[in-house]
Design a protein around this motif. Structure first.
Motif, PDB file in Angstrom:
ATOM      1  N   SER A 130     -14.384   9.822  27.370  1.00  0.00           N
ATOM      2  CA  SER A 130     -13.477  10.888  27.777  1.00  0.00           C
ATOM      3  C   SER A 130     -13.190  10.783  29.271  1.00  0.00           C
ATOM      4  O   SER A 130     -13.963  10.193  30.032  1.00  0.00           O
ATOM      5  CB  SER A 130     -14.104  12.255  27.457  1.00  0.00           C
ATOM      6  OG  SER A 130     -15.337  12.404  28.133  1.00  0.00           O
ATOM      7  N   THR A 178     -12.875  13.493  23.347  1.00  0.00           N
ATOM      8  CA  THR A 178     -11.454  13.412  23.691  1.00  0.00           C
ATOM      9  C   THR A 178     -11.142  14.450  24.759  1.00  0.00           C
ATOM     10  O   THR A 178     -11.634  15.579  24.696  1.00  0.00           O
ATOM     11  CB  THR A 178     -10.577  13.678  22.454  1.00  0.00           C
ATOM     12  OG1 THR A 178     -10.899  12.726  21.429  1.00  0.00           O
ATOM     13  CG2 THR A 178      -9.100  13.567  22.806  1.00  0.00           C
ATOM     14  N   THR A 179     -10.329  14.066  25.739  1.00  0.00           N
ATOM     15  CA  THR A 179      -9.949  14.990  26.800  1.00  0.00           C
ATOM     16  C   THR A 179      -8.649  15.695  26.427  1.00  0.00           C
ATOM     17  O   THR A 179      -7.664  15.057  26.077  1.00  0.00           O
ATOM     18  CB  THR A 179      -9.770  14.242  28.132  1.00  0.00           C
ATOM     19  OG1 THR A 179     -10.999  13.576  28.453  1.00  0.00           O
ATOM     20  CG2 THR A 179      -9.419  15.207  29.261  1.00  0.00           C
ATOM     21  N   TYR A 180      -8.665  17.030  26.497  1.00  0.00           N
ATOM     22  CA  TYR A 180      -7.515  17.855  26.155  1.00  0.00           C
ATOM     23  C   TYR A 180      -6.996  18.599  27.383  1.00  0.00           C
ATOM     24  O   TYR A 180      -7.754  18.879  28.318  1.00  0.00           O
ATOM     25  CB  TYR A 180      -7.893  18.885  25.079  1.00  0.00           C
ATOM     26  CG  TYR A 180      -7.957  18.312  23.686  1.00  0.00           C
ATOM     27  CD1 TYR A 180      -6.868  18.396  22.824  1.00  0.00           C
ATOM     28  CD2 TYR A 180      -9.108  17.677  23.231  1.00  0.00           C
ATOM     29  CE1 TYR A 180      -6.928  17.865  21.538  1.00  0.00           C
ATOM     30  CE2 TYR A 180      -9.183  17.141  21.949  1.00  0.00           C
ATOM     31  CZ  TYR A 180      -8.086  17.238  21.112  1.00  0.00           C
ATOM     32  OH  TYR A 180      -8.135  16.708  19.845  1.00  0.00           O
ATOM     33  N   GLN A 181      -5.709  18.928  27.327  1.00  0.00           N
ATOM     34  CA  GLN A 181      -5.115  19.769  28.357  1.00  0.00           C
ATOM     35  C   GLN A 181      -4.529  21.002  27.693  1.00  0.00           C
ATOM     36  O   GLN A 181      -3.733  20.912  26.764  1.00  0.00           O
ATOM     37  CB  GLN A 181      -4.024  19.025  29.125  1.00  0.00           C
ATOM     38  CG  GLN A 181      -3.374  19.876  30.219  1.00  0.00           C
ATOM     39  CD  GLN A 181      -2.516  19.051  31.165  1.00  0.00           C
ATOM     40  OE1 GLN A 181      -2.582  17.820  31.173  1.00  0.00           O
ATOM     41  NE2 GLN A 181      -1.715  19.706  31.974  1.00  0.00           N
ATOM     42  N   SER A 239     -14.562  14.076  19.513  1.00  0.00           N
ATOM     43  CA  SER A 239     -13.381  13.477  18.878  1.00  0.00           C
ATOM     44  C   SER A 239     -13.268  13.815  17.401  1.00  0.00           C
ATOM     45  O   SER A 239     -12.174  13.740  16.819  1.00  0.00           O
ATOM     46  CB  SER A 239     -13.419  11.951  19.063  1.00  0.00           C
ATOM     47  OG  SER A 239     -13.410  11.614  20.438  1.00  0.00           O
ATOM     48  N   ASP A 295     -10.481  16.200  16.553  1.00  0.00           N
ATOM     49  CA  ASP A 295      -9.094  15.846  16.865  1.00  0.00           C
ATOM     50  C   ASP A 295      -8.126  16.206  15.737  1.00  0.00           C
ATOM     51  O   ASP A 295      -7.058  16.781  15.969  1.00  0.00           O
ATOM     52  CB  ASP A 295      -8.979  14.348  17.183  1.00  0.00           C
ATOM     53  CG  ASP A 295      -9.632  13.995  18.513  1.00  0.00           C
ATOM     54  OD1 ASP A 295      -9.995  14.921  19.248  1.00  0.00           O
ATOM     55  OD2 ASP A 295      -9.771  12.791  18.795  1.00  0.00           O
ATOM     56  N   GLN A 297      -4.907  18.876  15.880  1.00  0.00           N
ATOM     57  CA  GLN A 297      -3.607  18.226  15.995  1.00  0.00           C
ATOM     58  C   GLN A 297      -2.457  19.193  15.691  1.00  0.00           C
ATOM     59  O   GLN A 297      -2.350  19.753  14.609  1.00  0.00           O
ATOM     60  CB  GLN A 297      -3.523  17.020  15.054  1.00  0.00           C
ATOM     61  CG  GLN A 297      -2.276  16.173  15.260  1.00  0.00           C
ATOM     62  CD  GLN A 297      -2.335  14.920  14.406  1.00  0.00           C
ATOM     63  OE1 GLN A 297      -3.243  14.740  13.614  1.00  0.00           O
ATOM     64  NE2 GLN A 297      -1.363  14.043  14.580  1.00  0.00           N
ATOM     65  N   MET A 307      -1.260  22.700  23.947  1.00  0.00           N
ATOM     66  CA  MET A 307      -2.564  22.035  24.011  1.00  0.00           C
ATOM     67  C   MET A 307      -2.496  20.716  23.264  1.00  0.00           C
ATOM     68  O   MET A 307      -1.978  20.651  22.145  1.00  0.00           O
ATOM     69  CB  MET A 307      -3.665  22.917  23.418  1.00  0.00           C
ATOM     70  CG  MET A 307      -5.057  22.288  23.503  1.00  0.00           C
ATOM     71  SD  MET A 307      -6.391  23.462  23.187  1.00  0.00           S
ATOM     72  CE  MET A 307      -6.097  23.846  21.461  1.00  0.00           C
ATOM     73  N   GLY A 308      -3.023  19.685  23.880  1.00  0.00           N
ATOM     74  CA  GLY A 308      -3.049  18.389  23.239  1.00  0.00           C
ATOM     75  C   GLY A 308      -3.870  17.386  24.017  1.00  0.00           C
ATOM     76  O   GLY A 308      -4.232  17.625  25.181  1.00  0.00           O
ATOM     77  N   PRO A 309      -4.198  16.247  23.408  1.00  0.00           N
ATOM     78  CA  PRO A 309      -4.991  15.221  24.100  1.00  0.00           C
ATOM     79  C   PRO A 309      -4.175  14.548  25.200  1.00  0.00           C
ATOM     80  O   PRO A 309      -2.953  14.464  25.123  1.00  0.00           O
ATOM     81  CB  PRO A 309      -5.337  14.237  22.980  1.00  0.00           C
ATOM     82  CG  PRO A 309      -4.245  14.420  21.962  1.00  0.00           C
ATOM     83  CD  PRO A 309      -3.857  15.858  22.027  1.00  0.00           C
TER      84      PRO A 309
END
Length: 456
Positions: free
Chosen positions: A299, A308-311, A360, A363, A367, A378-380
């Protein structure tokens, strides 16, 4: 800030981590330091060059003796030698530099304590909360000295600039905020005589390192009459720390490694056989594992495998990490342990986006969850945006629901552990009624869910 006893001060961040907390000897049952009568005798305040005024202040905090890291490092720091000091969290690192620096500054009669004076001591810490703690510890034992603390804040204020312009003796700062002052030519570092890097290992994989290099260029200059003393405290001492500090250290710098001693003592307690060679296979296994996982995707924020990195982005400023937890519970249900699942969280400089690492395996479930929302995205992500370094919160000790605390997450590794995250992002009713007809029902229900939380 009230200080009931030395152990509470010395292990403030350490006791947040139940994986490290253990019943020990001395004044506090959560300390990991096994104090002997010999330790207490070596740490007797009379053994050190500490003024009566400072001793009086220390005793007001029930500090009757110095702890091992303070005992071992005091003379080197007081004699103004450069120091590389490795010691685990919770061993009293803060007081280890606070006491001798206060003594040096208070004994220096060559400086008049006039308004607008430039700072003589600089302490750099990785986060806002750590700088506040350091400042509090200084404040508890100084007499005539002035302290200023600067860090990035959600709301811009002139208070920090005013405090700097009024003058100070001790400056405690996060690297990103100090660099802003340097870039805007609002700070004079020409009088710095002592530089302390606290918890430097927490800043190695962040932009803070570049900020520190810039800061050093303004302190360690060729036209300096006397090189500033450099003191480095770290829980670990990787090669990157030595590489960063090497060119700024004198040839006779002092090296102190108490982490090794603590590790050996712990191993001796846990291993009945006490085999001197037992460390070799452990290290070999660790090295082999490192080689095997070098190519494994990690990540962006916490550098962990299988994360997994999300924003998460909102139309308005995100007020706290509690908002992130709330949004995740909207996705996974009210019983979702957000604090125990997130590895690390940080905010962008405008505080309109939160960046965080999730396992992850989640994910697929995440999605497109907020794809129809007009207010929440919001998403990866594959690249980190510009992060506010002082906003980083490390939840690696909570990961996977391990070490859970009564607060819904893990028990430690975070100075804010146990503090309420009651401040959530607020959407007014006007914003709701004027929203686009394309806003999803999930978005609207989220708004009123948050409003209900605020009211209750």
């Amino acid at each position: 800030m009230k200080h009931k006893n030395q152990n509470k001060m010395a292990i403030e961040e350490f006791e947040q981590d139940p994986t490290n907390s253990q019943e020990g000897n001395g004044l506090n049952k959560t300390t990991n330091i096994q104090l002997t009568n010999e330790d207490k005798e070596k740490g007797n305040l009379k053994n050190f060059n500490i003024s009566k005024k400072t001793i009086k202040k220390l005793k007001a905090r029930n500090v009757e003796f110095l702890y091992p890291v303070q005992t071992e490092s005091y003379t080197g720091i007081y004699e103004q030698k450069d120091c590389l000091i490795q010691s685990s969290n919770g061993t009293g690192k803060t007081l280890a530099f606070v006491i001798p620096i206060v003594e040096l500054l208070q004994h220096d009669k060559s400086v008049e304590l006039v308004s607008g004076r430039a700072p003589r001591a600089l302490i750099l810490g990785p986060t806002r909360d750590i700088t506040k703690q350091i400042s509090d510890d200084f404040q508890s034992i100084i007499n005539d000295l002035s302290i200023v603390t600067i860090y990035s804040a959600k709301k811009k204020s002139d208070d920090q600039e005013t405090a700097i312009s009024n003058g100070c003796d001790i400056l405690v700062a996060t690297p990103d905020r100090l660099k802003e002052f340097i870039d805007n030519e609002k700070i004079d570092l020409s009088q710095i005589k002592h530089v302390i890097l606290d918890e430097i290992d927490r800043m190695l994989d962040s932009p803070a390192i570049d900020h520190i290099k810039t800061i050093f260029k303004h302190i360690f200059t060729s036209d300096q009459e006397t090189k500033a003393q450099l003191i480095v405290f770290s829980g670990t001492m990787p090669d990157s720390v030595r590489k960063l500090t090497k060119k700024f250290l004198t040839t006779d710098y002092v090296t102190i490694n108490l982490a090794k001693k603590n590790t050996q003592e712990t191993s001796a307690d846990d291993d009945d056989d006490d085999d001197d060679n037992s460390e070799e296979p452990i290290n070999t296994s660790s090295n082999n594992k490192s080689k095997m996982t070098d190519q494994t995707p990690r990540s962006l924020l916490s550098k962990q495998e299988n994360y997994t990195t999300y924003q998460l982005t909102a139309n308005d400023e995100i007020k706290s990490v509690g908002f992130v937890f709330t949004m995740l519970r909207k996705c996974f249900g009210d019983d979702f342990d957000a604090k125990g699942t997130i590895a690390q969280v940080a905010f962008t400089k405008d505080f309109k986006s939160a960046i965080f690492d999730l396992p992850s395996e989640l994910d697929e479930q995440l999605q497109g969850y907020w794809k129809d929302s007009a207010r929440i995205q919001m998403g990866p992500i594959t690249e980190l945006p510009e992060i506010d370094e002082s906003s980083k919160e490390d939840y690696t000790n909570y990961s996977g629901g391990k070490n859970k605390s009564p607060y819904g997450g893990g028990g430690g590794g975070n100075r804010n552990s146990g503090k309420s995250n009651a401040c959530f992002n607020y959407f007014s009713r006007e914003n709701v009624t004027s929203s686009s007809s394309s806003s999803s029902s999930a978005d609207v229900s989220c708004v009123f869910f948050l409003a209900k939380l605020i009211v209750t």
